[in-house]
Write a protein that holds these residues in place. Structure first.
Motif, PDB file in Angstrom:
ATOM      1  N   ILE A   1       0.860  -1.190   0.000  1.00 35.05           N
ATOM      2  CA  ILE A   1       0.000   0.000   0.000  1.00 35.05           C
ATOM      3  C   ILE A   1       0.894   1.238   0.000  1.00 35.05           C
ATOM      4  N   PRO A   2       0.731   2.137  -0.977  1.00 34.03           N
ATOM      5  CA  PRO A   2       1.573   3.333  -1.027  1.00 34.03           C
ATOM      6  C   PRO A   2       1.024   4.446  -0.134  1.00 34.03           C
ATOM      7  N   PHE A   3       1.898   5.366   0.235  1.00 38.29           N
ATOM      8  CA  PHE A   3       1.486   6.534   1.013  1.00 38.29           C
ATOM      9  C   PHE A   3       2.507   7.643   0.800  1.00 38.29           C
ATOM     10  N   THR A   4       2.154   8.837   1.210  1.00 37.94           N
ATOM     11  CA  THR A   4       3.094   9.953   1.246  1.00 37.94           C
ATOM     12  C   THR A   4       3.060  10.545   2.648  1.00 37.94           C
ATOM     13  N   SER A   5       4.228  10.774   3.226  1.00 37.08           N
ATOM     14  CA  SER A   5       4.293  11.331   4.573  1.00 37.08           C
ATOM     15  C   SER A   5       5.731  11.704   4.894  1.00 37.08           C
ATOM     16  N   ASP A   6       5.879  12.753   5.689  1.00 34.68           N
ATOM     17  CA  ASP A   6       7.195  13.152   6.188  1.00 34.68           C
ATOM     18  C   ASP A   6       7.382  12.770   7.655  1.00 34.68           C
ATOM     19  N   LEU A   7       6.482  11.962   8.197  1.00 39.33           N
ATOM     20  CA  LEU A   7       6.643  11.482   9.567  1.00 39.33           C
ATOM     21  C   LEU A   7       7.897  10.624   9.676  1.00 39.33           C
ATOM     22  N   ASP A   8       8.456  10.553  10.883  1.00 35.11           N
ATOM     23  CA  ASP A   8       9.627   9.719  11.107  1.00 35.11           C
ATOM     24  C   ASP A   8       9.313   8.263  10.778  1.00 35.11           C
TER      25      ASP A   8
ATOM     26  N   VAL B   1       2.554   1.735  12.210  1.00 35.35           N
ATOM     27  CA  VAL B   1       1.162   1.919  11.799  1.00 35.35           C
ATOM     28  C   VAL B   1       0.494   0.737  11.098  1.00 35.35           C
ATOM     29  N   PRO B   2       1.112   0.099  10.089  1.00 31.58           N
ATOM     30  CA  PRO B   2       0.301  -0.720   9.155  1.00 31.58           C
ATOM     31  C   PRO B   2      -0.550  -1.817   9.773  1.00 31.58           C
TER      32      PRO B   2
ATOM     33  N   GLY C   1      -7.696  -9.892   9.555  1.00 31.61           N
ATOM     34  CA  GLY C   1      -7.684  -9.204   8.267  1.00 31.61           C
ATOM     35  C   GLY C   1      -6.452  -9.438   7.434  1.00 31.61           C
ATOM     36  N   ASP C   2      -6.383  -8.688   6.357  1.00 32.80           N
ATOM     37  CA  ASP C   2      -5.275  -8.746   5.412  1.00 32.80           C
ATOM     38  C   ASP C   2      -5.056  -7.354   4.861  1.00 32.80           C
ATOM     39  N   ALA C   3      -4.035  -7.207   4.046  1.00 36.48           N
ATOM     40  CA  ALA C   3      -3.704  -5.890   3.491  1.00 36.48           C
ATOM     41  C   ALA C   3      -4.865  -5.305   2.705  1.00 36.48           C
ATOM     42  N   ALA C   4      -5.656  -6.161   2.075  1.00 36.37           N
ATOM     43  CA  ALA C   4      -6.777  -5.680   1.265  1.00 36.37           C
ATOM     44  C   ALA C   4      -7.819  -4.958   2.104  1.00 36.37           C
ATOM     45  N   ASP C   5      -7.828  -5.194   3.421  1.00 33.97           N
ATOM     46  CA  ASP C   5      -8.797  -4.539   4.299  1.00 33.97           C
ATOM     47  C   ASP C   5      -8.400  -3.112   4.662  1.00 33.97           C
ATOM     48  N   LEU C   6      -7.158  -2.727   4.362  1.00 33.42           N
ATOM     49  CA  LEU C   6      -6.697  -1.375   4.677  1.00 33.42           C
ATOM     50  C   LEU C   6      -6.618  -0.580   3.379  1.00 33.42           C
ATOM     51  N   ALA C   7      -7.664   0.185   3.105  1.00 35.28           N
ATOM     52  CA  ALA C   7      -7.707   0.978   1.870  1.00 35.28           C
ATOM     53  C   ALA C   7      -6.634   2.061   1.916  1.00 35.28           C
ATOM     54  N   PRO C   8      -6.018   2.367   0.784  1.00 32.16           N
ATOM     55  CA  PRO C   8      -4.984   3.416   0.761  1.00 32.16           C
ATOM     56  C   PRO C   8      -5.469   4.739   1.339  1.00 32.16           C
ATOM     57  N   GLU C   9      -6.729   5.094   1.087  1.00 30.12           N
ATOM     58  CA  GLU C   9      -7.232   6.370   1.599  1.00 30.12           C
ATOM     59  C   GLU C   9      -7.375   6.356   3.123  1.00 30.12           C
ATOM     60  N   VAL C  10      -7.629   5.163   3.712  1.00 27.33           N
ATOM     61  CA  VAL C  10      -7.701   5.067   5.169  1.00 27.33           C
ATOM     62  C   VAL C  10      -6.307   5.246   5.773  1.00 27.33           C
ATOM     63  N   LEU C  11      -5.320   4.570   5.191  1.00 29.59           N
ATOM     64  CA  LEU C  11      -3.938   4.723   5.651  1.00 29.59           C
ATOM     65  C   LEU C  11      -3.484   6.168   5.519  1.00 29.59           C
TER      66      LEU C  11
ATOM     67  N   PHE D   1      -5.216   8.521   8.005  1.00 31.33           N
ATOM     68  CA  PHE D   1      -4.708   8.364   9.365  1.00 31.33           C
ATOM     69  C   PHE D   1      -3.363   9.058   9.511  1.00 31.33           C
ATOM     70  N   LEU D   2      -2.456   8.851   8.553  1.00 28.75           N
ATOM     71  CA  LEU D   2      -1.140   9.483   8.630  1.00 28.75           C
ATOM     72  C   LEU D   2      -1.249  11.000   8.568  1.00 28.75           C
ATOM     73  N   ASP D   3      -2.159  11.497   7.761  1.00 24.99           N
ATOM     74  CA  ASP D   3      -2.370  12.944   7.697  1.00 24.99           C
ATOM     75  C   ASP D   3      -2.876  13.482   9.040  1.00 24.99           C
ATOM     76  N   SER D   4      -3.743  12.726   9.701  1.00 21.23           N
ATOM     77  CA  SER D   4      -4.254  13.144  11.003  1.00 21.23           C
ATOM     78  C   SER D   4      -3.144  13.154  12.055  1.00 21.23           C
ATOM     79  N   VAL D   5      -2.244  12.178  11.963  1.00 25.86           N
ATOM     80  CA  VAL D   5      -1.105  12.151  12.880  1.00 25.86           C
ATOM     81  C   VAL D   5      -0.218  13.372  12.647  1.00 25.86           C
ATOM     82  N   ALA D   6       0.065  13.650  11.372  1.00 28.32           N
ATOM     83  CA  ALA D   6       0.919  14.789  11.043  1.00 28.32           C
ATOM     84  C   ALA D   6       0.301  16.106  11.499  1.00 28.32           C
ATOM     85  N   ALA D   7      -1.021  16.177  11.476  1.00 23.98           N
ATOM     86  CA  ALA D   7      -1.721  17.399  11.881  1.00 23.98           C
ATOM     87  C   ALA D   7      -1.874  17.510  13.392  1.00 23.98           C
ATOM     88  N   GLY D   8      -1.446  16.484  14.128  1.00 22.31           N
ATOM     89  CA  GLY D   8      -1.556  16.508  15.577  1.00 22.31           C
ATOM     90  C   GLY D   8      -2.940  16.171  16.089  1.00 22.31           C
TER      91      GLY D   8
END
Length: 322
Positions: free
Chosen positions: A109-116, A123-124, A267-277, A280-287
């Motif tokens: 599953i791809p993502f974009t983030s500058d988190l450590d 997360v995954p 579950g499996d990887a198919a249960d985690l949609a890219p937009e959900v991942l 979530f990462l965007d919410s973490v980055a936003a605090g």
């Protein structure tokens, strides 16, 4: 490359770091340069000999986070940030406890983030299980109440975070009173120190019982979790922190309270949609939300990290960086 190899089930000292060839991906597979990986109870089960279908020697790890090093099928661009999980990783083929791992493209599953990377590595699998249990296992709705049995596990803490995002009232358990503050910091509404019987305390607050309950401890506490749940409520079993997952001589009418529903989630990887991942990462980055991490280890501390996981004293996810 360096990899953590398990030749056969055994104590923590059975995990040995060795030099192995970097895998060569075939079309349909992706080679990932691993930056971090989380530790999971599943890997503990493999190490101590409780997992089925595992062949040895094996590089453990049911998840990994890093960058695409090679992708002959063209599904992902080289250098893209990705996570991978499940589907036989660390069991039927080598997993994420290595500097490189090679996995089917369907598990990436791809993502974009500058988190450590230490945060991203936690997360995954944690997010996939928590999100899947809430949406598939429990069909949880905003405004409902939920009991999380095994609340200071990484999945339990992630579930609390997601449940509060949904506006749910969260009850969460811990066996250790010293861990209550960790749950309160996540916004848990009612922290219960678990002595094996919490149903009466739940019903003292909500006489009808909770709408939903996530069972992460396993079969020893399942009857009490069911007793804490209201008529037409749902209990989802998604973990076995107790290492016990069989109900002997199961008689549904005698075991299940009247009108309470029992489900399971694995579950499996198919249960985690890219937009959900990504969301979530965007919410973490936003605090807006936090990733519950107990400690980050170096690659050469894998024995120490597994010992900490086995101790049961952790408060959140354990992560290893490469």
């Amino acid at each position: 490359m360096r990899a953590v190899v398990l030749d056969a089930p055994g104590p923590v000292e059975s995990l040995v770091i060795r030099e192995l060839p970097i895998p060569v991906p075939e079309p349909g597979w992706v080679l990932i340069g691993v930056k971090a990986f989380g530790l999971n109870r599943s890997e503990l089960h493999t190490r101590i000999g409780l997992a089925e279908g595992v062949t040895f020697p094996r590089v453990l790890g049911i998840e990994a986070t890093g960058v695409v090093a090679a992708c002959p099928g063209g599904e992902f661009a080289e250098g893209a940030k990705v996570v991978a999980m499940m589907g036989g990783m660390g069991r039927t083929f080598d997993g994420g406890y290595a500097e490189y791992t090679c996995v089917p493209a369907t598990q990436v599953i791809p993502f974009t983030s500058d988190l450590d990377w230490s945060v991203l590595g936690a997360v995954p699998e944690m997010l996939q299980t928590a999100n899947g249990a809430l949406t598939i296992g429990l069909d949880a709705r905003p405004g409902q109440s939920i009991l999380i049995r095994g609340g200071t596990s990484s999945v339990g803490m992630a579930t609390a975070v997601l449940a509060k995002q949904r506006g749910m009232t969260v009850f969460s358990t811990t066996r250790n009173e010293a861990k209550t503050s960790a749950l309160e910091d996540l916004g848990v509404d009612h922290v219960l120190v678990d002595d094996g019987a919490v149903a009466a305390r739940v019903r003292a607050i909500l006489p009808e019982g909770v709408h939903a309950a996530l069972e992460l401890v396993g079969t020893p506490t399942l009857p009490d979790t069911l007793a804490a749940t209201r008529v037409h409520g749902v209990v989802c079993v998604a973990g076995m922190l107790s290492n016990e997952w069989i109900v002997p001589d199961f008689y549904p009418i005698g075991y299940l309270p009247r009108g309470v529903r029992l489900s399971g989630y694995g579950g499996d990887a198919a249960d985690l949609a890219p937009e959900v991942l990504q969301g979530f990462l965007d919410s973490v980055a936003a605090g807006e939300v936090v990733v519950p991490i107990d400690r980050v280890y170096r690659f050469d501390q894998i024995v120490e990290a597994h010992a900490a996981m086995e101790s049961g004293l952790t408060k959140g996810k354990l992560v290893v960086t490469t």
